[in-house]
Design a protein around this motif. Structure first.
Motif, PDB file in Angstrom:
ATOM      1  N   ASP A 128      13.336  77.220  64.085  1.00  0.00           N
ATOM      2  CA  ASP A 128      14.362  76.186  64.023  1.00  0.00           C
ATOM      3  C   ASP A 128      14.408  75.349  65.295  1.00  0.00           C
ATOM      4  N   LYS A 129      14.101  75.932  66.440  1.00  0.00           N
ATOM      5  CA  LYS A 129      14.151  75.208  67.700  1.00  0.00           C
ATOM      6  C   LYS A 129      13.074  74.136  67.786  1.00  0.00           C
ATOM      7  N   SER A 130      11.954  74.285  67.083  1.00  0.00           N
ATOM      8  CA  SER A 130      10.865  73.325  67.167  1.00  0.00           C
ATOM      9  C   SER A 130      11.031  72.155  66.192  1.00  0.00           C
ATOM     10  N   VAL A 131      12.087  72.158  65.400  1.00  0.00           N
ATOM     11  CA  VAL A 131      12.298  71.119  64.403  1.00  0.00           C
ATOM     12  C   VAL A 131      13.400  70.180  64.872  1.00  0.00           C
ATOM     13  N   GLU A 132      13.118  68.888  64.833  1.00  0.00           N
ATOM     14  CA  GLU A 132      14.137  67.901  65.124  1.00  0.00           C
ATOM     15  C   GLU A 132      14.125  66.868  64.006  1.00  0.00           C
ATOM     16  N   THR A 133      15.261  66.308  63.728  1.00  0.00           N
ATOM     17  CA  THR A 133      15.318  65.280  62.701  1.00  0.00           C
ATOM     18  C   THR A 133      15.714  63.966  63.335  1.00  0.00           C
ATOM     19  N   GLN A 134      15.135  62.905  62.813  1.00  0.00           N
ATOM     20  CA  GLN A 134      15.459  61.575  63.311  1.00  0.00           C
ATOM     21  C   GLN A 134      14.955  60.530  62.334  1.00  0.00           C
ATOM     22  N   THR A 135      15.134  59.292  62.711  1.00  0.00           N
ATOM     23  CA  THR A 135      14.684  58.179  61.889  1.00  0.00           C
ATOM     24  C   THR A 135      13.220  57.889  62.184  1.00  0.00           C
ATOM     25  N   VAL A 136      12.440  57.717  61.123  1.00  0.00           N
ATOM     26  CA  VAL A 136      11.048  57.301  61.282  1.00  0.00           C
ATOM     27  C   VAL A 136      10.800  56.092  60.400  1.00  0.00           C
ATOM     28  N   TYR A 137       9.755  55.386  60.724  1.00  0.00           N
ATOM     29  CA  TYR A 137       9.308  54.237  59.952  1.00  0.00           C
ATOM     30  C   TYR A 137       7.970  54.608  59.346  1.00  0.00           C
ATOM     31  N   ILE A 138       7.763  54.180  58.102  1.00  0.00           N
ATOM     32  CA  ILE A 138       6.592  54.634  57.358  1.00  0.00           C
ATOM     33  C   ILE A 138       6.087  53.526  56.437  1.00  0.00           C
ATOM     34  N   PHE A 139       4.771  53.477  56.255  1.00  0.00           N
ATOM     35  CA  PHE A 139       4.187  52.643  55.208  1.00  0.00           C
ATOM     36  C   PHE A 139       2.986  53.377  54.643  1.00  0.00           C
ATOM     37  N   GLY A 140       2.559  52.968  53.470  1.00  0.00           N
ATOM     38  CA  GLY A 140       1.447  53.638  52.819  1.00  0.00           C
ATOM     39  C   GLY A 140       0.407  52.658  52.309  1.00  0.00           C
ATOM     40  N   THR A 141      -0.802  53.174  52.145  1.00  0.00           N
ATOM     41  CA  THR A 141      -1.892  52.407  51.546  1.00  0.00           C
ATOM     42  C   THR A 141      -2.496  53.221  50.414  1.00  0.00           C
ATOM     43  N   ALA A 142      -3.055  52.524  49.456  1.00  0.00           N
ATOM     44  CA  ALA A 142      -3.706  53.189  48.326  1.00  0.00           C
ATOM     45  C   ALA A 142      -4.981  52.428  47.984  1.00  0.00           C
ATOM     46  N   THR A 143      -6.086  53.147  47.941  1.00  0.00           N
ATOM     47  CA  THR A 143      -7.374  52.554  47.607  1.00  0.00           C
ATOM     48  C   THR A 143      -8.027  53.363  46.492  1.00  0.00           C
ATOM     49  N   SER A 144      -9.039  52.763  45.900  1.00  0.00           N
ATOM     50  CA  SER A 144      -9.783  53.452  44.855  1.00  0.00           C
ATOM     51  C   SER A 144     -11.249  53.059  44.958  1.00  0.00           C
ATOM     52  N   PHE A 145     -12.126  54.000  44.668  1.00  0.00           N
ATOM     53  CA  PHE A 145     -13.557  53.707  44.636  1.00  0.00           C
ATOM     54  C   PHE A 145     -13.943  53.004  43.338  1.00  0.00           C
ATOM     55  N   GLU A 146     -13.016  52.942  42.392  1.00  0.00           N
ATOM     56  CA  GLU A 146     -13.308  52.361  41.090  1.00  0.00           C
ATOM     57  C   GLU A 146     -13.005  50.873  41.010  1.00  0.00           C
ATOM     58  N   ASP A 147     -12.266  50.333  41.975  1.00  0.00           N
ATOM     59  CA  ASP A 147     -12.021  48.895  41.992  1.00  0.00           C
ATOM     60  C   ASP A 147     -11.858  48.415  43.435  1.00  0.00           C
ATOM     61  N   THR A 148     -11.616  47.141  43.607  1.00  0.00           N
ATOM     62  CA  THR A 148     -11.555  46.553  44.945  1.00  0.00           C
ATOM     63  C   THR A 148     -10.136  46.180  45.359  1.00  0.00           C
ATOM     64  N   ILE A 149      -9.150  46.763  44.703  1.00  0.00           N
ATOM     65  CA  ILE A 149      -7.759  46.448  45.016  1.00  0.00           C
ATOM     66  C   ILE A 149      -7.191  47.515  45.958  1.00  0.00           C
ATOM     67  N   VAL A 150      -6.553  47.050  47.023  1.00  0.00           N
ATOM     68  CA  VAL A 150      -5.868  47.924  47.970  1.00  0.00           C
ATOM     69  C   VAL A 150      -4.382  47.602  47.894  1.00  0.00           C
TER      70      VAL A 150
END
Length: 135
Positions: free
Chosen positions: A22-44
């Protein structure tokens, strides 16, 4: 009598492990974004940068459940948008300005490549939800 001592020893060891954990865990605000790619098409696909409050950071800043955030994006694309077989990755930071630099580089990289079509997913289309795990 020996079972009682053994039981107390096991209880002590388990409670000590949880107390240290429990001592090693802290909670706070983070910022996040994601990417998604596929080998089957050229759309990211790239999400907006989103704020998530009360997120657990473990082991000196590692996002707890990071794989679950990429799974949220993958699940949305597979089930909500009927886009299977996507490889998803998430990027996060405690500092929005730092993440904005990473975001701009990624976006520029994909948009400058004429063989790739870059599609943005705004927060209305997809948003990350806080992942809760037991520590």
């Amino acid at each position: 009598k020996s079972f009682m001592l053994l039981g107390c020893a096991v209880f002590f060891c388990i409670s000590t492990l949880y107390a240290k954990r429990d001592k090693s865990v802290e909670t706070q605000t983070v910022y996040i974004f994601g990417t998604a790619t596929s080998f089957e098409d050229t759309i990211v696909y790239i999400t907006d940068i989103q704020e998530i409050q009360g997120v657990a950071l473990v082991n000196k800043g590692f996002l707890d459940g990071r794989n679950m955030y990429s799974h949220q994006l993958k699940s949305y694309l597979e089930n909500g948008a009927n886009l299977p077989n996507r490889t998803c990755a998430v990027f996060f930071s405690e500092k929005k300005s730092k993440l904005e630099k990473t975001y701009a580089k990624m976006k520029q990289k994909y948009q400058s490549d004429k063989s790739i079509s870059c599609r943005m997913l705004d927060a209305e289309a997809f948003s990350f939800t806080k992942y809760d795990s037991e520590y």
